[in-house]
Design a protein around this motif. Sequence first.
Motif, PDB file in Angstrom:
ATOM      1  N   UNK A   1      -7.653  -2.934   5.655  1.00 35.80           N
ATOM      2  CA  UNK A   1      -7.141  -1.867   4.789  1.00 35.80           C
ATOM      3  C   UNK A   1      -8.043  -0.643   4.848  1.00 35.80           C
ATOM      4  N   UNK A   2      -9.357  -0.862   4.775  1.00 37.19           N
ATOM      5  CA  UNK A   2     -10.300   0.254   4.842  1.00 37.19           C
ATOM      6  C   UNK A   2     -10.229   0.961   6.195  1.00 37.19           C
ATOM      7  N   UNK A   3     -10.166   0.186   7.258  1.00 42.47           N
ATOM      8  CA  UNK A   3     -10.070   0.780   8.592  1.00 42.47           C
ATOM      9  C   UNK A   3      -8.787   1.553   8.792  1.00 42.47           C
ATOM     10  N   UNK A   4      -7.705   1.059   8.209  1.00 41.68           N
ATOM     11  CA  UNK A   4      -6.409   1.723   8.359  1.00 41.68           C
ATOM     12  C   UNK A   4      -6.394   3.089   7.694  1.00 41.68           C
ATOM     13  N   UNK A   5      -6.912   3.186   6.478  1.00 42.81           N
ATOM     14  CA  UNK A   5      -6.882   4.479   5.789  1.00 42.81           C
ATOM     15  C   UNK A   5      -7.860   5.464   6.426  1.00 42.81           C
TER      16      UNK A   5
ATOM     17  N   UNK B   1      -8.706  10.590  -3.462  1.00 43.90           N
ATOM     18  CA  UNK B   1      -8.255   9.502  -4.326  1.00 43.90           C
ATOM     19  C   UNK B   1      -7.588   8.392  -3.521  1.00 43.90           C
ATOM     20  N   UNK B   2      -6.901   8.762  -2.426  1.00 38.60           N
ATOM     21  CA  UNK B   2      -6.309   7.731  -1.562  1.00 38.60           C
ATOM     22  C   UNK B   2      -7.389   6.774  -1.061  1.00 38.60           C
ATOM     23  N   UNK B   3      -8.533   7.326  -0.689  1.00 38.94           N
ATOM     24  CA  UNK B   3      -9.642   6.482  -0.249  1.00 38.94           C
ATOM     25  C   UNK B   3     -10.129   5.576  -1.379  1.00 38.94           C
ATOM     26  N   UNK B   4     -10.161   6.110  -2.597  1.00 38.40           N
ATOM     27  CA  UNK B   4     -10.588   5.307  -3.742  1.00 38.40           C
ATOM     28  C   UNK B   4      -9.589   4.191  -4.021  1.00 38.40           C
ATOM     29  N   UNK B   5      -8.287   4.515  -3.955  1.00 38.75           N
ATOM     30  CA  UNK B   5      -7.270   3.473  -4.196  1.00 38.75           C
ATOM     31  C   UNK B   5      -7.426   2.334  -3.184  1.00 38.75           C
ATOM     32  N   UNK B   6      -7.620   2.683  -1.928  1.00 37.04           N
ATOM     33  CA  UNK B   6      -7.754   1.637  -0.905  1.00 37.04           C
ATOM     34  C   UNK B   6      -9.049   0.862  -1.092  1.00 37.04           C
ATOM     35  N   UNK B   7     -10.111   1.546  -1.506  1.00 39.25           N
ATOM     36  CA  UNK B   7     -11.363   0.847  -1.772  1.00 39.25           C
ATOM     37  C   UNK B   7     -11.169  -0.181  -2.893  1.00 39.25           C
ATOM     38  N   UNK B   8     -10.439   0.207  -3.931  1.00 40.42           N
ATOM     39  CA  UNK B   8     -10.156  -0.725  -5.030  1.00 40.42           C
ATOM     40  C   UNK B   8      -9.328  -1.901  -4.529  1.00 40.42           C
TER      41      UNK B   8
ATOM     42  N   UNK C   1      -2.013  15.976   4.400  1.00 42.13           N
ATOM     43  CA  UNK C   1      -2.970  14.900   4.187  1.00 42.13           C
ATOM     44  C   UNK C   1      -2.598  14.024   3.007  1.00 42.13           C
ATOM     45  N   UNK C   2      -2.038  14.640   1.941  1.00 41.26           N
ATOM     46  CA  UNK C   2      -1.596  13.857   0.790  1.00 41.26           C
ATOM     47  C   UNK C   2      -0.513  12.857   1.194  1.00 41.26           C
ATOM     48  N   UNK C   3       0.475  13.345   1.951  1.00 46.31           N
ATOM     49  CA  UNK C   3       1.589  12.479   2.335  1.00 46.31           C
ATOM     50  C   UNK C   3       1.139  11.390   3.291  1.00 46.31           C
ATOM     51  N   UNK C   4       0.302  11.750   4.250  1.00 40.45           N
ATOM     52  CA  UNK C   4      -0.222  10.756   5.191  1.00 40.45           C
ATOM     53  C   UNK C   4      -1.007   9.675   4.453  1.00 40.45           C
ATOM     54  N   UNK C   5      -1.891  10.102   3.552  1.00 40.48           N
ATOM     55  CA  UNK C   5      -2.713   9.144   2.826  1.00 40.48           C
ATOM     56  C   UNK C   5      -1.898   8.206   1.960  1.00 40.48           C
ATOM     57  N   UNK C   6      -0.969   8.756   1.185  1.00 42.31           N
ATOM     58  CA  UNK C   6      -0.190   7.907   0.279  1.00 42.31           C
ATOM     59  C   UNK C   6       0.757   7.005   1.064  1.00 42.31           C
ATOM     60  N   UNK C   7       1.214   7.465   2.235  1.00 38.70           N
ATOM     61  CA  UNK C   7       2.048   6.617   3.090  1.00 38.70           C
ATOM     62  C   UNK C   7       1.253   5.387   3.527  1.00 38.70           C
TER      63      UNK C   7
ATOM     64  N   UNK D   1       2.861  17.843 -10.330  1.00 39.02           N
ATOM     65  CA  UNK D   1       1.436  18.156 -10.285  1.00 39.02           C
ATOM     66  C   UNK D   1       0.593  16.892 -10.387  1.00 39.02           C
ATOM     67  N   UNK D   2       0.994  15.972 -11.279  1.00 40.83           N
ATOM     68  CA  UNK D   2       0.254  14.724 -11.447  1.00 40.83           C
ATOM     69  C   UNK D   2       0.303  13.872 -10.188  1.00 40.83           C
ATOM     70  N   UNK D   3       1.497  13.722  -9.605  1.00 40.52           N
ATOM     71  CA  UNK D   3       1.635  12.925  -8.386  1.00 40.52           C
ATOM     72  C   UNK D   3       0.808  13.514  -7.252  1.00 40.52           C
ATOM     73  N   UNK D   4       0.821  14.827  -7.148  1.00 37.10           N
ATOM     74  CA  UNK D   4       0.048  15.484  -6.102  1.00 37.10           C
ATOM     75  C   UNK D   4      -1.442  15.229  -6.290  1.00 37.10           C
ATOM     76  N   UNK D   5      -1.900  15.265  -7.539  1.00 36.10           N
ATOM     77  CA  UNK D   5      -3.314  15.000  -7.819  1.00 36.10           C
ATOM     78  C   UNK D   5      -3.681  13.553  -7.497  1.00 36.10           C
ATOM     79  N   UNK D   6      -2.853  12.614  -7.912  1.00 39.43           N
ATOM     80  CA  UNK D   6      -3.151  11.198  -7.708  1.00 39.43           C
ATOM     81  C   UNK D   6      -3.106  10.790  -6.241  1.00 39.43           C
ATOM     82  N   UNK D   7      -2.412  11.586  -5.428  1.00 44.25           N
ATOM     83  CA  UNK D   7      -2.298  11.266  -4.002  1.00 44.25           C
ATOM     84  C   UNK D   7      -3.209  12.130  -3.145  1.00 44.25           C
TER      85      UNK D   7
END
Length: 224
Positions: free
Chosen positions: A95-99, A71-78, A133-139, A61-67
């Motif tokens: 990096x921003x363009x890729x995500x 949040x993927x957009x936030x991680x890449x922004x950071x 979308x979670x898997x694509x984003x975290x990939x 559940x935690x991994x699913x939430x974090x991905x």
Amino acid sequence: MFIEQDSHRMRRFLLSGGFFIALLLLIKFNSSVVTMMDAVLQSLFTSQRLESAGLFHALMTLLSFLASPKLDLIWVFIIAVVLWIKRYQIPALWALGTIVGGDVLGELAKHIVKRARPAQHLAADDGYSFPSGHTLGIFLVAAILLLVVVPLIRRRSVRTICQLLIVFVVFFVAVSRVYLYAHWPFDTISAMLLGYAWLQVAEWLYIAWAPALKQVSFLSDSGI
């Protein structure tokens, strides 16, 4: 440069993109073979759910939430902010363009296929199922880390540990989405295929445009 010329990039793009399109068409037109394989594979992950044990279910559940895509957009922004501060402005923009580009492609695929999620999915998991979308984003987050962040780590042993951890996170995020009934297994596999195909395009764009972008005044000091 972080990303170098690679004569095999087109081959990788054609293979991953071709497999993704094949799965897209099979799922779009309700292939009985794919549907059966999805059901069998999903049963392997969900037949002995561990809510009673607590820890594994909480981890999924935690991994699913974090991905989540947001949040993927936030991680890449950071990541982009850190790269910018360290004078890697062009990799930060890449990096921003890729995500963002990956998310757009994922949404287009979802609305083309319009696949329903598994019946047991949580109410919070709305929208279409294919691709995940979670898997694509975290990939893509993982790819960005591996390509333009991990190489900045000087100690080889630390780089290796980071690389292994990143790979494990991607794998378990994909598992979590199936385990939580948010997606069918082929939704997560297809997400990684789409992510890999888009990554080949993003890498090619980086090689093509990074040297030219250094001619822009405020990017002239950027490392590439």
